[in-house]
Design an enzyme around this catalytic site. Sequence first.
Site, mmCIF file in Angstrom:
data_model
loop_
_atom_site.group_PDB
_atom_site.id
_atom_site.type_symbol
_atom_site.label_atom_id
_atom_site.label_comp_id
_atom_site.label_asym_id
_atom_site.label_seq_id
_atom_site.Cartn_x
_atom_site.Cartn_y
_atom_site.Cartn_z
ATOM 1 N N ARG A 156 0.825 -1.124 -0.176
ATOM 2 C CA ARG A 156 -0.072 0.095 0.010
ATOM 3 C C ARG A 156 0.668 1.312 -0.107
ATOM 4 O O ARG A 156 1.967 1.210 0.576
ATOM 5 C CB ARG A 156 -0.891 0.135 1.445
ATOM 6 C CG ARG A 156 -1.816 -1.328 1.361
ATOM 7 C CD ARG A 156 -2.841 -0.902 2.522
ATOM 8 N NE ARG A 156 -2.334 -0.553 3.638
ATOM 9 C CZ ARG A 156 -2.936 0.210 4.503
ATOM 10 N NH1 ARG A 156 -3.952 0.557 4.310
ATOM 11 N NH2 ARG A 156 -2.249 0.439 5.681
ATOM 12 N N SER B 65 6.952 -4.575 7.860
ATOM 13 C CA SER B 65 6.156 -5.389 8.875
ATOM 14 C C SER B 65 6.968 -6.772 8.974
ATOM 15 O O SER B 65 6.286 -7.760 8.850
ATOM 16 C CB SER B 65 4.885 -5.488 8.444
ATOM 17 O OG SER B 65 4.354 -4.393 8.274
ATOM 18 N N ASP C 278 5.324 -2.260 11.618
ATOM 19 C CA ASP C 278 3.732 -1.706 11.592
ATOM 20 C C ASP C 278 3.299 -1.665 12.726
ATOM 21 O O ASP C 278 2.412 -0.745 13.028
ATOM 22 C CB ASP C 278 2.856 -2.709 10.674
ATOM 23 C CG ASP C 278 3.011 -4.116 11.361
ATOM 24 O OD1 ASP C 278 3.808 -4.431 11.870
ATOM 25 O OD2 ASP C 278 2.430 -5.016 10.530
HETATM 26 C C1 BGC Z 1 6.258 -9.794 11.829
HETATM 27 C C2 BGC Z 1 6.122 -8.460 12.610
HETATM 28 C C3 BGC Z 1 4.887 -7.831 12.109
HETATM 29 C C4 BGC Z 1 3.679 -8.604 12.400
HETATM 30 C C5 BGC Z 1 2.600 -8.041 12.024
HETATM 31 C C6 BGC Z 1 5.079 -10.571 11.832
HETATM 32 O O1 BGC Z 1 5.057 -11.735 11.134
HETATM 33 O O2 BGC Z 1 7.365 -10.360 12.121
HETATM 34 O O3 BGC Z 1 7.209 -7.733 12.171
HETATM 35 O O4 BGC Z 1 4.913 -6.677 13.085
HETATM 36 O O5 BGC Z 1 3.822 -9.854 11.799
HETATM 37 O O6 BGC Z 1 2.466 -7.740 10.720
#
Ligand code: BGC
Length: 456
Positions: A82, A146, A200
Amino acid sequence: MKKGTKLPKKITYSSYLLSLIKSFDVSADDIERFRENFHNEMKLGLCDRPSSLKMLPAFIDRPTGREKGRYSALDLGGTNFRIIQVRLDGCGGAREEHVGRFVIPSVVRHGTGKQMFNFIAMSVLKFANSHNIKFTDGKKLGFTFSFPMKQTSIVSGILVNWTKDFSASGVVNKDVVALLADSFKRCGMKELKVAAIANDTVGTYAAGALKDRNCDVGIIFGTGTNACYREKIANIKKLRGHNKNAHMIINIEWGNFDKFPANNYDARLDKETNNPGKQKLEKIVSGLYLGEITRLVLTDLIKHRFMFSGGKARFPKGSFTTRHMSLIESDHTRDLIKIKAYLEEQGIMNTNIAERNLLREISTMVSTRAARISAAAISSVVTWMDHELKFHHSIAIDGSLYERHPGFGKTITRVLKDLHGSKSSKITLKRSKDGSGMGVAIIAAVASDAAGTRGA
Ligand code: BGC
């Protein structure tokens, strides 16, 4: 650690169900042990000692609320990439002006890093052209990444490992900001520079904290799960050379926590994933996996002829998702007609109400365990910061599971009440829709302000 996994020798319907329920139960004692272990792992992670919690410093503290201007964020972490353009009014207000969504094909998620970052750069180019945006000032771009990354500053992030459904090659141990900059150059946008990169959860926190001074935790309950919180730098033993009286956001990476009981279904699911042995908590809590756990349970019930006349019905791998669970658990009709219609779509005809009810019970059992464990994790983080719950804590939460799964948030609130009694009123869960993208635009503003440049 295994839980309630032994099946009685003679399997009857009721003994089978009892043992199943036991293996998905999360008792008050389980939560107590969970919290102790969680605190222990947090402590180890903050000292850089081996721990299932990575406790990654994010090199940012809370926004002032006075951030102003137009900023953009690139958001990578789910099946959609996005791009969000945000206008900050300087008084704690933030408004999304444009949002672009690009589905990342599976071949890109599992291809090479170069292909993936080129895909991002090309999507940015399309977005900029269609909205007539000129990214001329490099200090206006935030990057929501993320995944677990080690940062040494707000403009660098070294990928520790991929999670969820990503495995692009050649990215682990590399600085993703640099990889993105290379792709921008290859696509003729060398002037585009990332001003800030953040997880995120950190974005979600920043979006929550922009307006609410009590906000000190950011959480994602979506495809994956994770949380960040505001820590005193004096407690981050592995961080040197920073003002010990100040605070910094820590990305916990709680999805990888593994000091809690798991059952046979969890073990079977774990083996099937592309990261066996990792992200144990994520695999029992988040949207990517809940449907599959439920499918494994259903398949066993069918195999034992306890459901759908045994053998006839099939739920092949990948056919049952967390969205199906949401649909099933939201059926409150007397004859469970939504569930009936769903089953008929799957070719499972002539079901009786008891079978449909059992399907709903199984789904609820799996999602309730996820919500109870989520509450245990929230309680762990809040009591780590404030053992006696003397202060107010607002918790900003984003993610499809929290937003859409019926009863998920309510169960978390109920468990927090059971755990903390009247003091649970000190914990406020707040939905932060699209906070992850919006928040990283805010972080880009904070970073740009610190660097002495402002958004247009
Ligand atoms: C990642 C995190 C992320 C979370 C939510 C997990 O798989 O390791 O870094 O914040 O997913 O997206």
